[in-house]
Design a protein around this motif. Structure first.
Motif, PDB file in Angstrom:
ATOM      1  N   GLU A  41       2.437  -4.482  -5.384  1.00 57.76           N
ATOM      2  CA  GLU A  41       2.148  -3.086  -5.604  1.00 57.76           C
ATOM      3  C   GLU A  41       1.478  -3.214  -7.167  1.00 57.76           C
ATOM      4  OE1 GLU A  41       4.593   0.837  -6.203  1.00 57.76           O
ATOM      5  OE2 GLU A  41       5.335  -0.601  -4.705  1.00 57.76           O
ATOM      6  N   GLY A  42       0.433  -2.340  -7.222  1.00 57.13           N
ATOM      7  CA  GLY A  42      -0.128  -2.196  -8.437  1.00 57.13           C
ATOM      8  C   GLY A  42      -1.095  -3.409  -9.144  1.00 57.13           C
ATOM      9  N   ARG A  43      -1.282  -4.441  -8.472  1.00 58.43           N
ATOM     10  CA  ARG A  43      -1.866  -5.536  -8.876  1.00 58.43           C
ATOM     11  C   ARG A  43      -2.972  -5.976  -7.818  1.00 58.43           C
ATOM     12  NH1 ARG A  43      -0.191  -6.851 -14.159  1.00 58.43           N
ATOM     13  NH2 ARG A  43       1.724  -6.397 -14.069  1.00 58.43           N
ATOM     14  N   ASP A  44      -3.834  -6.558  -8.316  1.00 58.25           N
ATOM     15  CA  ASP A  44      -5.150  -7.249  -7.391  1.00 58.25           C
ATOM     16  C   ASP A  44      -4.849  -8.545  -6.796  1.00 58.25           C
ATOM     17  OD1 ASP A  44      -7.510  -7.051  -6.179  1.00 58.25           O
ATOM     18  OD2 ASP A  44      -8.646  -7.711  -7.834  1.00 58.25           O
ATOM     19  N   PHE A  45      -3.540  -8.936  -6.588  1.00 54.77           N
ATOM     20  CA  PHE A  45      -3.331 -10.266  -5.689  1.00 54.77           C
ATOM     21  C   PHE A  45      -2.029 -10.034  -4.865  1.00 54.77           C
ATOM     22  CE2 PHE A  45      -0.991 -10.199  -9.651  1.00 54.77           C
ATOM     23  CZ  PHE A  45       0.483 -10.644  -9.302  1.00 54.77           C
ATOM     24  N   ASP A  46      -1.864 -11.110  -3.904  1.00 48.70           N
ATOM     25  CA  ASP A  46      -0.704 -10.814  -2.984  1.00 48.70           C
ATOM     26  C   ASP A  46       0.020 -12.208  -3.078  1.00 48.70           C
ATOM     27  OD1 ASP A  46      -2.500 -12.867  -1.710  1.00 48.70           O
ATOM     28  OD2 ASP A  46      -2.837 -11.735   0.082  1.00 48.70           O
ATOM     29  N   LEU A  47       1.192 -12.471  -2.454  1.00 48.20           N
ATOM     30  CA  LEU A  47       2.090 -13.354  -2.616  1.00 48.20           C
ATOM     31  C   LEU A  47       2.472 -13.823  -1.306  1.00 48.20           C
ATOM     32  CD1 LEU A  47       4.189 -12.562  -5.645  1.00 48.20           C
ATOM     33  CD2 LEU A  47       2.617 -14.177  -5.479  1.00 48.20           C
ATOM     34  N   GLY A  48       2.746 -15.196  -0.892  1.00 50.13           N
ATOM     35  CA  GLY A  48       3.061 -15.507   0.166  1.00 50.13           C
ATOM     36  C   GLY A  48       4.003 -16.794  -0.015  1.00 50.13           C
ATOM     37  N   HIS A  49       4.717 -17.082   1.228  1.00 51.20           N
ATOM     38  CA  HIS A  49       5.623 -18.172   1.016  1.00 51.20           C
ATOM     39  C   HIS A  49       5.072 -19.560   0.303  1.00 51.20           C
ATOM     40  CE1 HIS A  49       9.200 -20.494   2.283  1.00 51.20           C
ATOM     41  NE2 HIS A  49       8.574 -21.368   2.506  1.00 51.20           N
TER      42      HIS A  49
END
Length: 154
Positions: free
Chosen positions: A142-150
């Motif tokens: 949220e509020g950032r230009d990236f995502d995270l995964g396992h």
């Protein structure tokens, strides 16, 4: 290289012109890693950086002078012009060949160069969880230009 040579139970001294480019912190790190490369201890010769460290870390002036005088009298003080010591066995490592890498403390032999970590991890993750890389769930931050995964390392 050191594990392959069989340095278990041995003292390993590092020498050569590459020492001119290693900081005291780098030398301390390498010396403290002796268990990882299998040696009883790893050490570097006394040099000007050693003497500077002794001064800046609060050692008494007379003790610093004694260390320097003793190392010089015994032929143990290294300068850029010093001849290399004679050893029973030597290995050559070009510091330019050293690249940042990642390895776990339980499996130092599993070291992988940093640029290959992402690919290697994705391959291992697919093998571990039996999901193709494109099917792995990602979560937007949220509020950032990236995502995270396992398995992401942040």
């Amino acid at each position: 290289m050191l594990r392959k040579l069989g340095v278990v139970g041995k003292f390993v001294e590092f020498f050569g012109p590459g020492l001119d480019f290693l900081s005291v912190a780098d030398k301390a790190t390498i010396g403290n890693m002796a268990p990882e490369y299998g040696a009883t201890c790893g050490f570097f010769p006394v040099d000007a950086a050693t003497i500077d460290y002794l001064k800046t870390s609060g050692r008494k002036a007379d003790r610093v002078k004694l260390v320097q005088a003793y190392a010089k009298a015994q032929g143990l003080f290294r300068t850029a012009k010093s001849a290399d010591p004679v050893f029973t066995t030597t290995l050559t490592l070009d510091l330019a060949d050293v690249v940042p890498s990642m390895a776990g403390p339980k499996r130092p032999e599993g070291r992988i160069a940093l640029p290959a970590v992402s690919t290697g991890f994705a391959t291992a993750l697919v093998g571990e969880y039996k999901k193709p890389e494109g099917e792995q769930k990602r979560y937007a931050v949220e509020g950032r230009d990236f995502d995270l995964g396992h398995g992401d390392v942040v």
